[in-house]
Design a protein around this motif. Structure first.
Motif, PDB file in Angstrom:
ATOM      1  N   LEU A   1       0.818  -1.205   0.000  1.00 46.31           N
ATOM      2  CA  LEU A   1       0.000   0.000   0.000  1.00 46.31           C
ATOM      3  C   LEU A   1       0.855   1.260   0.000  1.00 46.31           C
ATOM      4  O   LEU A   1       2.078   1.212  -0.110  1.00 46.31           O
ATOM      5  CB  LEU A   1      -0.940  -0.029   1.209  1.00 46.31           C
ATOM      6  CG  LEU A   1      -1.938  -1.196   1.212  1.00 46.31           C
ATOM      7  CD1 LEU A   1      -2.592  -1.347   2.572  1.00 46.31           C
ATOM      8  CD2 LEU A   1      -2.985  -0.990   0.127  1.00 46.31           C
ATOM      9  N   THR A   2       0.190   2.390   0.126  1.00 38.02           N
ATOM     10  CA  THR A   2       0.870   3.673   0.188  1.00 38.02           C
ATOM     11  C   THR A   2       0.280   4.476   1.346  1.00 38.02           C
ATOM     12  O   THR A   2      -0.563   3.976   2.089  1.00 38.02           O
ATOM     13  CB  THR A   2       0.720   4.411  -1.156  1.00 38.02           C
ATOM     14  OG1 THR A   2       1.550   5.575  -1.148  1.00 38.02           O
ATOM     15  CG2 THR A   2      -0.724   4.823  -1.423  1.00 38.02           C
ATOM     16  N   GLU A   3       0.707   5.721   1.506  1.00 36.64           N
ATOM     17  CA  GLU A   3       0.244   6.530   2.632  1.00 36.64           C
ATOM     18  C   GLU A   3      -1.211   6.935   2.428  1.00 36.64           C
ATOM     19  O   GLU A   3      -1.525   7.919   1.763  1.00 36.64           O
ATOM     20  CB  GLU A   3       1.118   7.786   2.784  1.00 36.64           C
ATOM     21  CG  GLU A   3       2.530   7.502   3.258  1.00 36.64           C
ATOM     22  CD  GLU A   3       3.500   7.206   2.124  1.00 36.64           C
ATOM     23  OE1 GLU A   3       3.032   7.019   0.977  1.00 36.64           O
ATOM     24  OE2 GLU A   3       4.719   7.164   2.370  1.00 36.64           O
ATOM     25  N   LEU A   4      -2.112   6.137   3.024  1.00 36.79           N
ATOM     26  CA  LEU A   4      -3.556   6.370   2.940  1.00 36.79           C
ATOM     27  C   LEU A   4      -4.090   6.766   4.306  1.00 36.79           C
ATOM     28  O   LEU A   4      -3.433   6.532   5.330  1.00 36.79           O
ATOM     29  CB  LEU A   4      -4.254   5.101   2.452  1.00 36.79           C
ATOM     30  CG  LEU A   4      -3.868   4.608   1.058  1.00 36.79           C
ATOM     31  CD1 LEU A   4      -4.384   3.198   0.826  1.00 36.79           C
ATOM     32  CD2 LEU A   4      -4.409   5.561  -0.008  1.00 36.79           C
ATOM     33  N   PRO A   5      -5.284   7.376   4.369  1.00 41.01           N
ATOM     34  CA  PRO A   5      -5.868   7.699   5.677  1.00 41.01           C
ATOM     35  C   PRO A   5      -5.928   6.465   6.579  1.00 41.01           C
ATOM     36  O   PRO A   5      -6.402   5.400   6.164  1.00 41.01           O
ATOM     37  CB  PRO A   5      -7.271   8.195   5.314  1.00 41.01           C
ATOM     38  CG  PRO A   5      -7.124   8.744   3.929  1.00 41.01           C
ATOM     39  CD  PRO A   5      -6.125   7.845   3.262  1.00 41.01           C
ATOM     40  N   GLY A   6      -5.393   6.596   7.783  1.00 41.34           N
ATOM     41  CA  GLY A   6      -5.380   5.487   8.736  1.00 41.34           C
ATOM     42  C   GLY A   6      -4.132   4.638   8.692  1.00 41.34           C
ATOM     43  O   GLY A   6      -3.929   3.787   9.559  1.00 41.34           O
ATOM     44  N   LEU A   7      -3.274   4.852   7.654  1.00 43.55           N
ATOM     45  CA  LEU A   7      -2.066   4.034   7.528  1.00 43.55           C
ATOM     46  C   LEU A   7      -0.791   4.799   7.879  1.00 43.55           C
ATOM     47  O   LEU A   7       0.306   4.269   7.749  1.00 43.55           O
ATOM     48  CB  LEU A   7      -1.951   3.473   6.104  1.00 43.55           C
ATOM     49  CG  LEU A   7      -3.051   2.486   5.686  1.00 43.55           C
ATOM     50  CD1 LEU A   7      -2.737   1.892   4.322  1.00 43.55           C
ATOM     51  CD2 LEU A   7      -3.233   1.389   6.720  1.00 43.55           C
ATOM     52  N   ASP A   8      -0.912   6.042   8.310  1.00 45.72           N
ATOM     53  CA  ASP A   8       0.188   6.829   8.846  1.00 45.72           C
ATOM     54  C   ASP A   8       1.247   7.119   7.763  1.00 45.72           C
ATOM     55  O   ASP A   8       1.065   6.797   6.595  1.00 45.72           O
ATOM     56  CB  ASP A   8       0.797   6.121  10.063  1.00 45.72           C
ATOM     57  CG  ASP A   8       1.447   7.081  11.071  1.00 45.72           C
ATOM     58  OD1 ASP A   8       1.473   8.292  10.822  1.00 45.72           O
ATOM     59  OD2 ASP A   8       1.915   6.592  12.115  1.00 45.72           O
ATOM     60  N   ASN A   9       2.347   7.725   8.184  1.00 41.21           N
ATOM     61  CA  ASN A   9       3.433   8.131   7.286  1.00 41.21           C
ATOM     62  C   ASN A   9       4.753   7.872   8.005  1.00 41.21           C
ATOM     63  O   ASN A   9       4.971   8.380   9.104  1.00 41.21           O
ATOM     64  CB  ASN A   9       3.287   9.618   6.939  1.00 41.21           C
ATOM     65  CG  ASN A   9       4.315  10.107   5.954  1.00 41.21           C
ATOM     66  OD1 ASN A   9       5.511   9.874   6.106  1.00 41.21           O
ATOM     67  ND2 ASN A   9       3.865  10.794   4.921  1.00 41.21           N
ATOM     68  N   LEU A  10       5.623   7.097   7.394  1.00 39.90           N
ATOM     69  CA  LEU A  10       6.855   6.689   8.070  1.00 39.90           C
ATOM     70  C   LEU A  10       7.671   7.880   8.545  1.00 39.90           C
ATOM     71  O   LEU A  10       8.190   7.883   9.664  1.00 39.90           O
ATOM     72  CB  LEU A  10       7.708   5.815   7.140  1.00 39.90           C
ATOM     73  CG  LEU A  10       9.087   5.409   7.691  1.00 39.90           C
ATOM     74  CD1 LEU A  10       8.953   4.602   8.973  1.00 39.90           C
ATOM     75  CD2 LEU A  10       9.878   4.625   6.650  1.00 39.90           C
ATOM     76  N   TYR A  11       7.813   8.902   7.718  1.00 40.36           N
ATOM     77  CA  TYR A  11       8.706  10.011   8.056  1.00 40.36           C
ATOM     78  C   TYR A  11       8.052  11.069   8.945  1.00 40.36           C
ATOM     79  O   TYR A  11       8.723  11.987   9.415  1.00 40.36           O
ATOM     80  CB  TYR A  11       9.233  10.667   6.773  1.00 40.36           C
ATOM     81  CG  TYR A  11       9.984   9.690   5.898  1.00 40.36           C
ATOM     82  CD1 TYR A  11      11.090   8.990   6.380  1.00 40.36           C
ATOM     83  CD2 TYR A  11       9.567   9.439   4.597  1.00 40.36           C
ATOM     84  CE1 TYR A  11      11.768   8.091   5.588  1.00 40.36           C
ATOM     85  CE2 TYR A  11      10.248   8.535   3.789  1.00 40.36           C
ATOM     86  CZ  TYR A  11      11.341   7.861   4.295  1.00 40.36           C
ATOM     87  OH  TYR A  11      12.022   6.959   3.508  1.00 40.36           O
ATOM     88  N   ASN A  12       6.762  10.934   9.173  1.00 41.83           N
ATOM     89  CA  ASN A  12       6.051  11.837  10.083  1.00 41.83           C
ATOM     90  C   ASN A  12       5.039  11.021  10.872  1.00 41.83           C
ATOM     91  O   ASN A  12       3.843  11.320  10.913  1.00 41.83           O
ATOM     92  CB  ASN A  12       5.367  12.952   9.294  1.00 41.83           C
ATOM     93  CG  ASN A  12       4.781  14.028  10.188  1.00 41.83           C
ATOM     94  OD1 ASN A  12       5.233  14.229  11.318  1.00 41.83           O
ATOM     95  ND2 ASN A  12       3.758  14.716   9.699  1.00 41.83           N
ATOM     96  N   SER A  13       5.526   9.967  11.497  1.00 38.46           N
ATOM     97  CA  SER A  13       4.639   8.977  12.115  1.00 38.46           C
ATOM     98  C   SER A  13       3.926   9.536  13.347  1.00 38.46           C
ATOM     99  O   SER A  13       4.560  10.031  14.274  1.00 38.46           O
ATOM    100  CB  SER A  13       5.425   7.719  12.481  1.00 38.46           C
ATOM    101  OG  SER A  13       6.527   8.032  13.305  1.00 38.46           O
ATOM    102  N   ARG A  14       2.607   9.451  13.328  1.00 37.37           N
ATOM    103  CA  ARG A  14       1.795   9.925  14.449  1.00 37.37           C
ATOM    104  C   ARG A  14       0.700   8.942  14.840  1.00 37.37           C
ATOM    105  O   ARG A  14       0.052   9.124  15.855  1.00 37.37           O
ATOM    106  CB  ARG A  14       1.155  11.277  14.086  1.00 37.37           C
ATOM    107  CG  ARG A  14       2.179  12.380  13.825  1.00 37.37           C
ATOM    108  CD  ARG A  14       1.507  13.691  13.494  1.00 37.37           C
ATOM    109  NE  ARG A  14       2.473  14.752  13.266  1.00 37.37           N
ATOM    110  CZ  ARG A  14       2.159  16.014  12.979  1.00 37.37           C
ATOM    111  NH1 ARG A  14       0.877  16.354  12.884  1.00 37.37           N
ATOM    112  NH2 ARG A  14       3.101  16.907  12.788  1.00 37.37           N
ATOM    113  N   GLY A  15       0.483   7.941  14.000  1.00 37.00           N
ATOM    114  CA  GLY A  15      -0.593   6.987  14.236  1.00 37.00           C
ATOM    115  C   GLY A  15      -0.096   5.586  14.459  1.00 37.00           C
ATOM    116  O   GLY A  15       0.703   5.321  15.367  1.00 37.00           O
TER     117      GLY A  15
END
Length: 437
Positions: A35-49
């Motif tokens: 997958l890619t950075e989708l709602p609910g799947l967070d972001n590796l370089y700005n991880s908050r979830g």
């Protein structure tokens, strides 16, 4: 908060219409998890979830702050050096390093002060560096800004990290450790993990020793370091499309470590002990037997006249493939996922190995410091051409194409090639190298 693996599963269970990357649109078994950075799947370089939650859970397990990498230990090494050093800084470095360390120094224009390893009868790459060597080097280079050492090297030997960290703390220098082969050291009794021995930062390649996909790694750091700042540095080097397949495998592996690794590892250690006794009964030496290197078997047949290259070829003919081979030995990366039957097959093949008069071991460590004629960046970015070894004496080295594994550069860009270098490269089966000019 949902785990990353649960969040990915929730997305898949929707049977979604995928008007987003990747182009395979989830058609396939593994593809649906890619997958890619989708709602609910967070972001590796700005991880908050969910990714941040995964990193916190890893940190809690290792007793530190941790961030994940989908670019292997290489991305972790780039990140920890860029997080503690500025371009142009001087750094004290164990001469026995992975190519990723050299590449990072080139990219950051760092100025290394090498600690050469003393010769060793057991380790062809040389003995591990000592606190005395480190203390003397720091004293001679008061403007150094960090220390970088290899933790467990390719032969499975580790320096006394507790002693080295003590020297670094006395001199207020961060200790950075390449622990790519030692993620499991945390779970020994007592723990031998670099963070617990005083390292400021270290990288663990989970894919080398745990059941994860290639590229799965973790960067650990002590409490005084800011993971958010480290992430800012990580994104300078990492892909803007980090692999969710790899991150998902890290999350699943964390569950495995928490629930299954300890009992599986205990059973594995018992099986490994039996395997080692059988190998010794056949006349083979285990070069690192008294180390904490439980997942590396360094099987040497030189005492019975058989080189590691010959053992590698013999095993490959029976579809048994090793991690690395040189004149002295074959190195097998073993683990909890290796079955008892696989150990038995290994023994049956080695029983048929030739037995001849003993041959000497080869040494791959340089004992004399080399002359640096050009800076690392100047030599690495310059034009160079391949020259036959016999014609290289006195020339200046460029960036080398290395045998991988172990991907350890013998000579660094900008150094003058001498007869000792040529002789060692011949032992390593090089026929030519890159030279500047």
């Amino acid at each position: 908060m949902r785990s990353l693996a649960d969040s990915i599963k929730k997305y898949i269970d929707q049977n979604p219409i995928r008007f987003h990357m990747p182009g395979h649109k989830g058609i396939g078994t593994l593809e649906q998890y890619d997958l890619t950075e989708l709602p609910g799947l967070d972001n590796l370089y700005n991880s908050r979830g969910c990714i941040k939650e995964l990193e916190n859970n890893i940190g809690n397990l290792y007793g530190c702050r941790s961030i994940i990498s989908t670019g292997g230990a290489t991305l972790c090494i780039q990140t920890m050096m860029a997080s503690t050093l500025n371009p142009g800084n001087k750094i004290i470095v164990d001469r026995h390093i992975h190519i990723s360390v050299l590449n990072t120094m080139i990219l950051l224009d760092l100025h290394p002060v090498w600690i050469y390893r003393a010769s060793s009868a057991r380790s062809p790459f040389g003995a591990v560096i000592t606190k005395e060597q480190l203390a003397a080097t720091i004293k001679a280079n008061p403007d150094a800004r960090a220390v970088f050492v290899t933790g467990q090297d390719y032969y499975g030997f580790s320096p006394d990290l507790k002693a080295l960290s003590g020297v670094c703390k006395q001199n207020k220098l961060p200790l950075l450790v390449d622990n790519a082969h030692g993620a499991y050291l945390k779970f020994l009794n007592p723990s031998a993990h670099p963070i617990e021995l005083g390292a400021d930062m270290c990288c663990d390649s989970w894919h080398k020793v745990f059941p994860t996909f290639t590229g799965a790694a973790v960067l650990h750091m002590q409490e005084q370091f800011d993971p958010t700042f480290a992430k800012q540095r990580m994104r300078l080097f990492g892909s803007s499309s980090p692999s969710y397949l790899v991150m998902n495998s890290i999350d699943n592996c964390l569950d495995y470590i928490k629930t299954q690794f300890a009992p599986n590892f205990k059973d594995f250690i018992n099986r490994l002990a039996n395997l080692k006794e059988e190998l010794k009964a056949l006349g083979f030496q285990l070069l690192n037997e008294d180390e904490n290197s439980f997942l590396k078997l360094t099987i040497s047949g030189v005492h019975r006249g058989v080189t590691g290259f010959e053992l590698q070829e013999k095993l490959a003919k029976q579809r048994v493939y090793v991690e690395y081979a040189d004149h002295n030995c074959v190195i097998l990366l073993v683990g909890t996922q290796n079955a008892k039957t696989e150990f038995a097959q290994l023994i049956n093949i080695l029983k048929t190995a030739s037995s001849r008069p003993a041959i000497p071991m080869s040494t791959y460590s340089l004992q004399s410091p080399l002359i640096q004629k050009k800076s690392l960046p100047a030599a690495a970015w310059g034009r160079y051409k391949q020259i036959a070894l016999k014609d290289c004496n006195g020339l200046v080295a460029g960036l080398q194409e290395l045998k991988c594994p172990p991907c350890v550069p013998l000579i660094m860009p900008g150094e003058v090639i001498d007869s000792e270098v040529i002789n060692v490269l011949k032992l390593c089966r090089y026929h030519s190298i890159n030279c500047v000019g």
